[in-house]
Design a protein around this motif. Structure first.
Motif, PDB file in Angstrom:
ATOM      1  N   LEU A 150       6.151  -0.697   6.278  1.00  0.00           N
ATOM      2  CA  LEU A 150       5.937  -1.827   5.908  1.00  0.00           C
ATOM      3  C   LEU A 150       6.028  -1.956   4.524  1.00  0.00           C
ATOM      4  CD1 LEU A 150       4.341  -4.670   6.447  1.00  0.00           C
ATOM      5  CD2 LEU A 150       2.231  -3.725   5.518  1.00  0.00           C
ATOM      6  N   PRO A 151       7.323  -2.669   4.148  1.00  0.00           N
ATOM      7  CA  PRO A 151       8.106  -2.825   2.950  1.00  0.00           C
ATOM      8  C   PRO A 151       6.756  -3.511   2.085  1.00  0.00           C
ATOM      9  CG  PRO A 151       8.960  -4.261   4.300  1.00  0.00           C
ATOM     10  CD  PRO A 151       7.985  -3.467   5.237  1.00  0.00           C
ATOM     11  N   LEU A 152       6.483  -2.865   0.756  1.00  0.00           N
ATOM     12  CA  LEU A 152       5.817  -3.417  -0.136  1.00  0.00           C
ATOM     13  C   LEU A 152       6.320  -4.273  -1.334  1.00  0.00           C
ATOM     14  CD1 LEU A 152       2.910  -0.480  -0.471  1.00  0.00           C
ATOM     15  CD2 LEU A 152       3.098  -2.613   1.212  1.00  0.00           C
ATOM     16  N   ASP A 153       7.359  -5.140  -0.953  1.00  0.00           N
ATOM     17  CA  ASP A 153       7.892  -6.101  -1.996  1.00  0.00           C
ATOM     18  C   ASP A 153       7.863  -7.489  -1.510  1.00  0.00           C
ATOM     19  OD1 ASP A 153       9.698  -5.927   0.399  1.00  0.00           O
ATOM     20  OD2 ASP A 153      10.850  -4.570  -0.468  1.00  0.00           O
ATOM     21  N   ALA A 154       9.100  -8.277  -1.911  1.00  0.00           N
ATOM     22  CA  ALA A 154       9.012  -9.548  -1.577  1.00  0.00           C
ATOM     23  C   ALA A 154       9.326  -9.846  -0.062  1.00  0.00           C
ATOM     24  CB  ALA A 154      10.024 -10.267  -2.521  1.00  0.00           C
ATOM     25  N   THR A 155       9.760  -8.921   0.756  1.00  0.00           N
ATOM     26  CA  THR A 155       9.762  -9.172   2.170  1.00  0.00           C
ATOM     27  C   THR A 155       8.473  -8.689   2.695  1.00  0.00           C
ATOM     28  OG1 THR A 155      10.432  -6.715   2.713  1.00  0.00           O
ATOM     29  CG2 THR A 155      12.257  -8.500   1.873  1.00  0.00           C
ATOM     30  N   GLY A 180       2.008  -0.134  -7.330  1.00  0.00           N
ATOM     31  CA  GLY A 180       3.565   0.433  -7.440  1.00  0.00           C
ATOM     32  C   GLY A 180       4.064   1.156  -6.180  1.00  0.00           C
ATOM     33  N   LEU A 181       3.395   1.245  -5.156  1.00  0.00           N
ATOM     34  CA  LEU A 181       3.734   1.660  -3.997  1.00  0.00           C
ATOM     35  C   LEU A 181       4.842   0.904  -3.349  1.00  0.00           C
ATOM     36  CD1 LEU A 181       0.484   3.004  -2.197  1.00  0.00           C
ATOM     37  CD2 LEU A 181       1.926   4.379  -3.801  1.00  0.00           C
ATOM     38  N   ALA A 182       6.047   1.694  -2.692  1.00  0.00           N
ATOM     39  CA  ALA A 182       7.030   1.016  -2.439  1.00  0.00           C
ATOM     40  C   ALA A 182       6.898   0.714  -0.497  1.00  0.00           C
ATOM     41  CB  ALA A 182       8.299   1.863  -2.518  1.00  0.00           C
ATOM     42  N   THR A 183       6.394   1.470   0.036  1.00  0.00           N
ATOM     43  CA  THR A 183       6.027   1.413   1.521  1.00  0.00           C
ATOM     44  C   THR A 183       4.771   2.006   2.020  1.00  0.00           C
ATOM     45  OG1 THR A 183       7.146   3.743   2.146  1.00  0.00           O
ATOM     46  CG2 THR A 183       8.667   1.619   1.772  1.00  0.00           C
ATOM     47  N   ALA A 184       4.435   1.361   3.016  1.00  0.00           N
ATOM     48  CA  ALA A 184       2.975   2.155   3.867  1.00  0.00           C
ATOM     49  C   ALA A 184       3.646   2.147   5.226  1.00  0.00           C
ATOM     50  CB  ALA A 184       1.929   1.075   3.431  1.00  0.00           C
ATOM     51  N   GLN A 185       3.036   3.077   5.924  1.00  0.00           N
ATOM     52  CA  GLN A 185       3.170   3.448   7.441  1.00  0.00           C
ATOM     53  C   GLN A 185       2.137   2.921   8.181  1.00  0.00           C
ATOM     54  OE1 GLN A 185       5.914   4.834   8.499  1.00  0.00           O
ATOM     55  NE2 GLN A 185       6.573   4.814   6.379  1.00  0.00           N
ATOM     56  N   VAL A 186       2.611   2.085   8.944  1.00  0.00           N
ATOM     57  CA  VAL A 186       1.699   1.370  10.302  1.00  0.00           C
ATOM     58  C   VAL A 186       1.729   1.872  11.273  1.00  0.00           C
ATOM     59  CG1 VAL A 186       0.842  -0.934  10.920  1.00  0.00           C
ATOM     60  CG2 VAL A 186       1.702  -0.731   8.634  1.00  0.00           C
ATOM     61  N   VAL A 188      -6.814  -4.494  19.570  1.00  0.00           N
ATOM     62  CA  VAL A 188      -5.705  -4.202  18.880  1.00  0.00           C
ATOM     63  C   VAL A 188      -6.418  -3.266  17.439  1.00  0.00           C
ATOM     64  CG1 VAL A 188      -3.710  -4.838  17.324  1.00  0.00           C
ATOM     65  CG2 VAL A 188      -4.558  -5.977  19.356  1.00  0.00           C
ATOM     66  N   ILE A 189      -6.046  -2.010  17.333  1.00  0.00           N
ATOM     67  CA  ILE A 189      -6.466  -1.158  16.291  1.00  0.00           C
ATOM     68  C   ILE A 189      -5.106  -0.882  15.528  1.00  0.00           C
ATOM     69  CG2 ILE A 189      -7.051   1.203  15.819  1.00  0.00           C
ATOM     70  CD1 ILE A 189      -8.554   1.146  18.324  1.00  0.00           C
ATOM     71  N   VAL A 190      -5.038  -1.256  14.289  1.00  0.00           N
ATOM     72  CA  VAL A 190      -4.240  -0.954  13.309  1.00  0.00           C
ATOM     73  C   VAL A 190      -4.491  -0.062  12.181  1.00  0.00           C
ATOM     74  CG1 VAL A 190      -2.663  -2.304  11.375  1.00  0.00           C
ATOM     75  CG2 VAL A 190      -3.422  -3.401  13.676  1.00  0.00           C
ATOM     76  N   ALA A 191      -3.755   0.987  12.154  1.00  0.00           N
ATOM     77  CA  ALA A 191      -3.935   2.005  10.934  1.00  0.00           C
ATOM     78  C   ALA A 191      -2.787   1.884   9.946  1.00  0.00           C
ATOM     79  CB  ALA A 191      -3.860   3.580  11.610  1.00  0.00           C
ATOM     80  N   VAL A 192      -3.385   1.911   8.615  1.00  0.00           N
ATOM     81  CA  VAL A 192      -2.311   1.949   7.502  1.00  0.00           C
ATOM     82  C   VAL A 192      -2.537   3.070   6.691  1.00  0.00           C
ATOM     83  CG1 VAL A 192      -1.697   0.598   5.590  1.00  0.00           C
ATOM     84  CG2 VAL A 192      -2.408  -0.763   7.388  1.00  0.00           C
ATOM     85  N   ARG A 193      -1.340   3.789   6.634  1.00  0.00           N
ATOM     86  CA  ARG A 193      -1.295   5.172   5.844  1.00  0.00           C
ATOM     87  C   ARG A 193      -0.566   4.911   4.537  1.00  0.00           C
ATOM     88  NH1 ARG A 193      -0.043   6.858  11.013  1.00  0.00           N
ATOM     89  NH2 ARG A 193      -1.847   7.848  12.163  1.00  0.00           N
ATOM     90  N   PHE A 194      -1.322   5.441   3.454  1.00  0.00           N
ATOM     91  CA  PHE A 194      -0.582   5.213   2.041  1.00  0.00           C
ATOM     92  C   PHE A 194      -0.685   6.509   1.266  1.00  0.00           C
ATOM     93  CE2 PHE A 194      -4.744   3.585   2.427  1.00  0.00           C
ATOM     94  CZ  PHE A 194      -5.379   4.084   1.255  1.00  0.00           C
ATOM     95  N   THR A 195       0.061   6.599   0.163  1.00  0.00           N
ATOM     96  CA  THR A 195      -0.462   7.518  -0.892  1.00  0.00           C
ATOM     97  C   THR A 195      -1.070   7.097  -2.042  1.00  0.00           C
ATOM     98  OG1 THR A 195       1.713   7.159  -1.899  1.00  0.00           O
ATOM     99  CG2 THR A 195       1.826   8.668  -0.097  1.00  0.00           C
ATOM    100  N   GLY A 196      -1.635   7.893  -2.926  1.00  0.00           N
ATOM    101  CA  GLY A 196      -2.279   7.649  -4.090  1.00  0.00           C
ATOM    102  C   GLY A 196      -3.725   7.677  -3.844  1.00  0.00           C
ATOM    103  N   PRO A 197      -4.428   7.112  -4.868  1.00  0.00           N
ATOM    104  CA  PRO A 197      -6.026   7.095  -5.181  1.00  0.00           C
ATOM    105  C   PRO A 197      -6.416   6.283  -3.864  1.00  0.00           C
ATOM    106  CG  PRO A 197      -5.013   6.700  -7.338  1.00  0.00           C
ATOM    107  CD  PRO A 197      -3.870   6.440  -6.241  1.00  0.00           C
TER     108      PRO A 197
END
Length: 571
Positions: free
Chosen positions: A451-456, A497-503, A512-521
């Protein structure tokens, strides 16, 4: 999650315009008493079950009557616990009970093995403990027993009553021609009166069954011949205290205990099917099952089994006939069942009155069962078709129905070779459940993407939700909630400030189960008391408010340090 959501989290039903008495309506005492007595008349049809079981246990007349009175107390406990509208126990719906046809087989096996009612009560108590544990552990009972499977069980329950109708009018057993003709005429006349009154627009419409039964009973009394009612009444006192039969846990047979536990499965399906039918009937805007009342209803059933085993009565179960009657009459207020529970409890202290109900003419019983069976089967079909049936669901429902009907078509074959399955409900329901659970893993569908974390972000979230929803045949409303969740949580992560997240997304068993993985705090907990002014507060307040927006449409949320898992109901 073992805890129960508060009742305030339950969906507030929209009162149907056609309802005579809605779920939250006040019912005049006289009307409630008449409707409750109508339920009592239907329940009386099934009082022959504990009488028959008592005879198989070798009980004398007084002991058998006492067993029936204890079984009546169990019916009162069931309805009272189900009708509770405060606390963690009770669905809050109108759920009258009957001596359970589902448990007849295992009781007969116990009697044949030489067990006493006390030993059978101990087995029921242990099964009740299992039912209580299951009610606490099962977070989404509507997934365990999906709508179409609950509908199948309700339809099969109606089908299993057809032989009862035929037997009461002597079409299954040889009888004198004049006796059979008389009973068929009385049953047909009673049924026509019931239907005519119910279809009328008069104030008597909700009491059609009661009026028809009274007409049938009067016809039997006026026709020549001895009905035998006088002798039955003379053999029983007006008043007697029910004597509890305390459970005996010595040397519990494991195989028979498994038989009681196994019977819990269709009993649970019958309860959930009735609760779902009541939810649909009581809510003009019903779209999907409301899980809170279902879980509390299962807990009430487990407690009832425990209490019934403790006093030594026969296991009760929800009465699809009474529920179908309430839906047909559009009288859904829980006070009706609670008043009926009080009547049944009072009746348990009068063996003579109990005998009066048991002695009801067979033709009248047949007419009442036939009337109720029509609505039971119709209610079950409504549940089956509540959502579109894919190939898997069609096979589950179709094969279960075929197997149940096969018992009706060739009953002697099952009675001789498969006595434990010689019931349309048991064999058909077991087939449906086994096929459902065996094929469930085949329907699990998964997908992963970045999942891109920008304008798209909004465009990608929308495209992925549409793509997955189309591939999984999920509801559009469900995938819209998934899309909003991805956008809202993505904006919080982007602000860090993250660029992407994994879904990772998964669809199975109506969820429907959705898991979002990310980095940082770790992310903060969603706001418990959200307010739009939080958007002008500090960063933590802003994130908490946004995360509340992200998860407000979810069924449940599981938070970890670097992963959020969220479930969306698609049942």
């Amino acid at each position: 999650m073992l805890g129960f959501a508060p009742r305030s989290a339950d969906r507030v039903p929209v009162r149907p315009a056609t309802a005579v008495y809605g779920l939250n309506d006040r019912v005049p005492l006289g009307s409630a008493a008449g409707l409750a007595f109508q339920h009592l008349a239907v329940q009386a049809i099934f009082l022959v079950l504990p009488v028959a079981i008592g005879a198989r246990f070798g009980l004398d007349v007084r002991q058998a009557t006492n067993f029936l009175c204890l079984s009546l107390l169990a019916l009162a406990i069931f309805a009272a616990l189900q009708g509770l509208r405060v606390g963690p126990v009770g669905s809050g719906y109108q759920v009258p009970a009957i001596p359970s046809p589902i448990f007849v087989g295992i009781y007969l096996v116990c009697a044949g093995a030489g067990l006493t009612p006390g030993r059978a009560g101990a087995l029921l108590m242990l099964a009740g403990v299992v039912a209580l544990a299951a009610s606490l552990l099962i977070r989404r009972p509507q997934v365990l027993v999906p709508t179409e499977l609950a509908g199948l069980v309700v339809v099969l329950l109606g089908v299993s009553l057809v032989p009862v109708v035929l037997g009461e009018v002597h079409l299954l057993k040889p009888a004198l021609p004049e006796t059979a003709t008389k009973d068929i005429a009385v049953a047909a006349g009673s049924f026509l009166v019931m239907a005519a009154i119910a279809l009328s627009r008069t104030r008597l419409a909700p009491y059609g069954v009661l009026v028809g039964a009274a007409v049938g009973w009067l016809a039997v009394a006026l026709l020549p011949g001895d009905s035998g009612i006088g002798a039955v009444l003379a053999a029983n006192p007006w008043f007697a205290w029910p004597q509890p039969v305390w459970p005996d846990f010595e040397g519990i047979p494991v195989d028979l205990e498994l038989g009681f536990v196994f019977a819990m499965l269709p009993a649970t399906a019958v309860l959930l099917g009735n609760l779902l039918a009541l939810q649909r009937a009581a809510d003009a805007d019903w779209r999907k099952p409301d899980g809170g009342p279902l879980r509390r209803g299962l807990l009430a059933q487990g407690l009832t089994f425990l209490a019934t085993g403790a006093i030594g009565g026969m296991a009760p179960s929800a009465s699809a006939a009474c529920v179908g009657l309430s839906i047909a009459n559009r009288t859904l207020a829980p006070i009706i069942a609670l008043l009926g529970a009080a009547m049944i409890a009072a009746l348990a202290f009068s063996p003579k009155l109990v005998a009066l109900f048991v002695a009801m003419p067979g033709a009248v019983k047949g007419a009442m069962v036939l009337y109720a069976t029509c609505f039971i089967i119709a209610t079950g079909l409504q549940l089956v078709t509540a959502r579109m049936l894919d190939v898997r669901r069609s096979l589950v429902v179709g094969l279960g129905l075929i197997m149940g009907l096969s018992v009706v078509i060739v009953p002697n074959l099952f009675a001789e070779h498969l006595p434990a399955l010689a019931s349309p409900l048991t064999f058909g329901a077991m087939t449906g459940f086994l096929l459902h659970f065996a094929t469930s893993p085949l329907m699990i569908r998964q997908a992963s993407f970045a999942l891109p974390l920008d304008a798209t972000l909004p465009r990608v979230a929308e495209e992925q939700a549409l793509r997955l929803g189309g591939a999984w045949a999920a509801k559009s409303a469900t995938m819209e909630r998934v899309e909003h969740f991805l956008i809202e949580i993505g904006e919080v992560l982007a602000s860090r400030g993250l660029a992407t997240a994994q879904v990772h997304a998964r669809h199975a068993d109506g969820e429907v189960i959705v898991a979002v993985r990310f980095t940082g705090p770790p992310l903060p907990e969603p706001a418990a008391a959200p307010h739009v002014l939080a958007l002008e507060g500090e960063t933590g307040e802003q994130e908490a408010f946004t995360l509340w927006l992200a998860t407000r449409g979810a069924s449940w949320v599981e938070r970890r340090a670097h992963e959020w898992r969220v479930g969306f109901d698609d049942a």
